[in-house]
Scaffold this motif. Structure first.
Motif, PDB file in Angstrom:
ATOM      1  N   CYS A 112       4.171  -4.199  -7.718  1.00 58.20           N
ATOM      2  CA  CYS A 112       3.156  -3.187  -7.443  1.00 58.20           C
ATOM      3  C   CYS A 112       3.038  -2.217  -8.617  1.00 58.20           C
ATOM      4  O   CYS A 112       1.930  -1.854  -9.030  1.00 58.20           O
ATOM      5  CB  CYS A 112       3.504  -2.445  -6.161  1.00 58.20           C
ATOM      6  SG  CYS A 112       2.293  -1.188  -5.681  1.00 58.20           S
ATOM      7  N   ILE A 113       4.181  -1.813  -9.168  1.00 55.51           N
ATOM      8  CA  ILE A 113       4.173  -0.961 -10.355  1.00 55.51           C
ATOM      9  C   ILE A 113       3.473  -1.670 -11.506  1.00 55.51           C
ATOM     10  O   ILE A 113       2.642  -1.089 -12.212  1.00 55.51           O
ATOM     11  CB  ILE A 113       5.616  -0.580 -10.750  1.00 55.51           C
ATOM     12  CG1 ILE A 113       6.211   0.375  -9.719  1.00 55.51           C
ATOM     13  CG2 ILE A 113       5.663   0.037 -12.148  1.00 55.51           C
ATOM     14  CD1 ILE A 113       7.705   0.597  -9.872  1.00 55.51           C
TER      15      ILE A 113
ATOM     16  N   GLU B   1       0.827  -1.199   0.000  1.00 51.27           N
ATOM     17  CA  GLU B   1       0.000   0.000   0.000  1.00 51.27           C
ATOM     18  C   GLU B   1       0.866   1.255   0.000  1.00 51.27           C
ATOM     19  O   GLU B   1       0.545   2.253  -0.667  1.00 51.27           O
ATOM     20  CB  GLU B   1      -0.917  -0.005   1.225  1.00 51.27           C
ATOM     21  CG  GLU B   1      -1.803   1.220   1.351  1.00 51.27           C
ATOM     22  CD  GLU B   1      -2.767   1.409   0.189  1.00 51.27           C
ATOM     23  OE1 GLU B   1      -3.266   2.534   0.017  1.00 51.27           O
ATOM     24  OE2 GLU B   1      -3.016   0.431  -0.564  1.00 51.27           O
TER      25      GLU B   1
ATOM     26  N   GLU C 147       1.202  -3.995 -11.376  1.00 48.20           N
ATOM     27  CA  GLU C 147      -0.245  -4.063 -11.135  1.00 48.20           C
ATOM     28  C   GLU C 147      -0.931  -2.741 -11.462  1.00 48.20           C
ATOM     29  O   GLU C 147      -2.024  -2.716 -12.037  1.00 48.20           O
ATOM     30  CB  GLU C 147      -0.500  -4.465  -9.681  1.00 48.20           C
ATOM     31  CG  GLU C 147      -0.145  -5.916  -9.392  1.00 48.20           C
ATOM     32  CD  GLU C 147      -0.063  -6.211  -7.904  1.00 48.20           C
ATOM     33  OE1 GLU C 147      -0.355  -5.285  -7.088  1.00 48.20           O
ATOM     34  OE2 GLU C 147       0.288  -7.345  -7.538  1.00 48.20           O
ATOM     35  N   LEU C 148      -0.294  -1.630 -11.097  1.00 46.79           N
ATOM     36  CA  LEU C 148      -0.870  -0.327 -11.420  1.00 46.79           C
ATOM     37  C   LEU C 148      -0.971  -0.135 -12.930  1.00 46.79           C
ATOM     38  O   LEU C 148      -1.995   0.348 -13.446  1.00 46.79           O
ATOM     39  CB  LEU C 148      -0.016   0.783 -10.809  1.00 46.79           C
ATOM     40  CG  LEU C 148      -0.174   1.037  -9.313  1.00 46.79           C
ATOM     41  CD1 LEU C 148       0.943   1.951  -8.807  1.00 46.79           C
ATOM     42  CD2 LEU C 148      -1.539   1.649  -9.000  1.00 46.79           C
TER      43      LEU C 148
ATOM     44  N   SER D  37      -3.561  -2.999 -14.440  1.00 42.51           N
ATOM     45  CA  SER D  37      -4.912  -3.190 -13.900  1.00 42.51           C
ATOM     46  C   SER D  37      -5.693  -1.902 -13.691  1.00 42.51           C
ATOM     47  O   SER D  37      -6.920  -1.939 -13.589  1.00 42.51           O
ATOM     48  CB  SER D  37      -4.836  -3.951 -12.561  1.00 42.51           C
ATOM     49  OG  SER D  37      -4.198  -5.197 -12.722  1.00 42.51           O
ATOM     50  N   ASP D  38      -5.020  -0.782 -13.586  1.00 44.63           N
ATOM     51  CA  ASP D  38      -5.706   0.491 -13.384  1.00 44.63           C
ATOM     52  C   ASP D  38      -6.128   1.046 -14.738  1.00 44.63           C
ATOM     53  O   ASP D  38      -5.285   1.289 -15.611  1.00 44.63           O
ATOM     54  CB  ASP D  38      -4.773   1.484 -12.671  1.00 44.63           C
ATOM     55  CG  ASP D  38      -5.510   2.710 -12.149  1.00 44.63           C
ATOM     56  OD1 ASP D  38      -6.305   3.293 -12.916  1.00 44.63           O
ATOM     57  OD2 ASP D  38      -5.282   3.088 -10.989  1.00 44.63           O
TER      58      ASP D  38
ATOM     59  N   HIS E 279       3.603   5.621  -5.943  1.00 43.00           N
ATOM     60  CA  HIS E 279       3.707   5.595  -7.410  1.00 43.00           C
ATOM     61  C   HIS E 279       2.438   6.055  -8.119  1.00 43.00           C
ATOM     62  O   HIS E 279       2.516   6.657  -9.200  1.00 43.00           O
ATOM     63  CB  HIS E 279       4.076   4.181  -7.881  1.00 43.00           C
ATOM     64  CG  HIS E 279       5.495   3.818  -7.601  1.00 43.00           C
ATOM     65  ND1 HIS E 279       6.545   4.352  -8.317  1.00 43.00           N
ATOM     66  CD2 HIS E 279       6.048   2.980  -6.673  1.00 43.00           C
ATOM     67  CE1 HIS E 279       7.690   3.857  -7.843  1.00 43.00           C
ATOM     68  NE2 HIS E 279       7.409   3.031  -6.858  1.00 43.00           N
ATOM     69  N   GLU E 280       1.265   5.798  -7.552  1.00 44.25           N
ATOM     70  CA  GLU E 280       0.020   6.103  -8.257  1.00 44.25           C
ATOM     71  C   GLU E 280      -0.112   7.575  -8.640  1.00 44.25           C
ATOM     72  O   GLU E 280      -0.383   7.891  -9.818  1.00 44.25           O
ATOM     73  CB  GLU E 280      -1.173   5.662  -7.402  1.00 44.25           C
ATOM     74  CG  GLU E 280      -2.514   5.871  -8.082  1.00 44.25           C
ATOM     75  CD  GLU E 280      -3.669   5.429  -7.209  1.00 44.25           C
ATOM     76  OE1 GLU E 280      -4.759   5.208  -7.751  1.00 44.25           O
ATOM     77  OE2 GLU E 280      -3.484   5.298  -5.975  1.00 44.25           O
TER      78      GLU E 280
ATOM     79  N   ARG F  91       2.055   1.680  -3.497  1.00 37.87           N
ATOM     80  CA  ARG F  91       0.967   2.149  -4.355  1.00 37.87           C
ATOM     81  C   ARG F  91       0.714   3.638  -4.141  1.00 37.87           C
ATOM     82  O   ARG F  91       0.544   4.396  -5.104  1.00 37.87           O
ATOM     83  CB  ARG F  91      -0.312   1.345  -4.065  1.00 37.87           C
ATOM     84  CG  ARG F  91      -1.441   1.646  -5.061  1.00 37.87           C
ATOM     85  CD  ARG F  91      -2.774   1.156  -4.541  1.00 37.87           C
ATOM     86  NE  ARG F  91      -3.173   1.905  -3.350  1.00 37.87           N
ATOM     87  CZ  ARG F  91      -3.678   3.129  -3.370  1.00 37.87           C
ATOM     88  NH1 ARG F  91      -3.841   3.778  -4.519  1.00 37.87           N
ATOM     89  NH2 ARG F  91      -4.020   3.733  -2.255  1.00 37.87           N
ATOM     90  N   ARG F  92       0.690   4.081  -2.879  1.00 34.89           N
ATOM     91  CA  ARG F  92       0.431   5.494  -2.596  1.00 34.89           C
ATOM     92  C   ARG F  92       1.536   6.391  -3.148  1.00 34.89           C
ATOM     93  O   ARG F  92       1.279   7.542  -3.510  1.00 34.89           O
ATOM     94  CB  ARG F  92       0.290   5.720  -1.084  1.00 34.89           C
ATOM     95  CG  ARG F  92      -0.989   5.184  -0.482  1.00 34.89           C
ATOM     96  CD  ARG F  92      -1.263   5.841   0.868  1.00 34.89           C
ATOM     97  NE  ARG F  92      -0.114   5.765   1.765  1.00 34.89           N
ATOM     98  CZ  ARG F  92       0.102   4.795   2.637  1.00 34.89           C
ATOM     99  NH1 ARG F  92      -0.771   3.794   2.736  1.00 34.89           N
ATOM    100  NH2 ARG F  92       1.170   4.799   3.415  1.00 34.89           N
TER     101      ARG F  92
END
Length: 408
Positions: free
Chosen positions: A210-211, A159, A213-214, A217-218, A165-166, A162-163
């Protein structure tokens, strides 16, 4: 051979077009080795122009701080790499704040504006560093073991990644819009284009996935081409091999934060493309790279990748063994993935006592000389490297030497 210039208009290229473009670059007539040329270390050149990049002077933004006080020097560095032969240029945004990322992309666009057709085929990458780079202290070379990041478990760390890189990825979305072009330079309010995001010097397997997945999937990011480059070291502290040594390294390379390179890359390929890359159209990385490692570590990394079982990794190994027998390959054999990128540092070591860089006694080859690249490029290319460039302490002279070897 494919003419590169018509593939570029003012709009950014999409994933399939970039892969086709990279293939066209690599197999242009007369090229000695089928490798695209990436630029070199950005901070190295900015420092040579007299700028202080210490944490105190830049508030943690490193070379990105120069974007605001001396953008003409940033443009000068981009142009020097272009003149040296680079075919992929990266923005000065590796350690940039959110507010500085758009400036970095705009300055890169300005550096190419009104140049001749030499710049028309160049790919523009938005450089984004890992969380470790923003935390400082060289964590990208060690991973997060010195921090409390994983104290609450992997899900909490995921998490956190994600917070971080997003929003940085979201800040790049306008550069990939259909109406993105370079007309911002004439003042009509549109934004400069970029061709892909390059996540660089990622030290941790969980951060890499995580990168992925962003990006896969986003829905906000599913049309943004991207690539990722990992930071690696040896599993133990055995001494490095001299560049001229014919010995093979038997020590398994691993990510800076831990995990054998083949396993991490396989996990990344699965998370990006799925186990069968032919079964879907997921937005996987254009390529997977390895950067800011010493040059002697690149060969062990590439050799270790032959242990990967994912179809795309096996494809890289098969094609690398047939390069000498195949002058031009069919584009659909490499349609989903451009292979491995390698851009090491110069191999120099920083002496905190004297505040100077020095080359280890085991290393006698200098990347500013053709002999350095004549020694490495044939080996790296044969092991599947399709993109080669430089990182810290490798400047335009080094990239020029690389280009002379690659282009023949």
């Amino acid at each position: 051979m494919t003419d590169l210039r018509p593939t570029f208009g003012k709009r950014p290229l999409r994933r399939s077009a970039i892969l086709e473009h990279l293939a066209a670059i690599r197999y242009r007539t007369g090229r000695r080795y089928p490798c695209a040329i990436l630029d070199g270390g950005f901070a190295t050149e900015i420092e040579r122009l007299g700028h202080d990049l210490s944490t105190t002077a830049t508030q943690g933004e490193w070379a990105a701080a120069v974007l605001h006080k001396a953008p003409h020097d940033v443009q000068r560095v981009h142009r020097r790499y272009l003149e040296a032969g680079a075919e992929i240029l990266t923005s000065a945004s590796y350690q940039a704040s959110m507010a500085s990322i758009p400036t970095a992309v705009e300055v890169l666009a300005r550096s190419l504006d009104r140049l001749d057709t030499q710049a028309s085929y160049v790919l523009r990458a938005v450089s984004l560093g890992p969380l470790a780079a923003r935390l400082g202290g060289g964590l990208e070379y060690r991973g997060y073991a010195d921090t409390e990041l994983f104290a609450a478990g992997d899900e909490a760390a995921r998490e956190t990644f994600r917070r971080y890189h997003e929003p940085r990825i979201a800040a790049c979305v306008p550069f990939f819009a259909e109406n993105s072009n370079d007309r911002d330079l004439t003042g009509d309010g549109t934004v400069p284009r970029a061709d892909f995001i390059l996540f660089e010097t990622v030290p941790d397997a969980l951060e890499a996935t995580c990168i992925s997945e962003l990006m896969t999937s986003d829905t906000r990011f599913e049309n943004i081409p991207w690539a990722i480059s990992l930071q690696c070291r040896l599993a133990s502290s055995s001494p490095p091999l001299a560049p001229e040594s014919s010995e093979r390294c038997t020590n398994m390379p691993q990510l800076a934060g831990g995990g054998p390179v083949p396993s991490v890359v396989e996990e990344l390929l699965v998370s990006s493309f799925g186990p069968d890359p032919e079964s879907g159209t997921r937005n996987g990385p254009l390529f997977i790279g390895f950067n800011c490692c010493p040059p002697w570590l690149i060969r062990p990394i590439l050799e270790s990748l032959q242990r990967c079982r994912h179809p795309l990794a096996r494809q890289c190994a098969i094609l690398s063994r047939t390069l000498e027998r195949t002058e031009v390959r069919s584009a659909d054999k490499w349609a989903n993935f451009a292979g491995w990128a390698v851009y090491p540092n110069s191999g120099e070591m920083w002496d905190p006592g004297t505040q100077t860089w020095g080359r280890p006694s085991a290393s006698t080859l200098d990347p500013e000389n053709d002999a350095f690249w004549q020694y490495h490029v044939p080996v790296w290319s044969a092991l599947g490297a399709t993109i080669i460039g430089g990182c810290c302490r490798i400047g335009p002279q080094g990239i020029s030497a690389l280009a002379r070897v690659v282009l023949g």
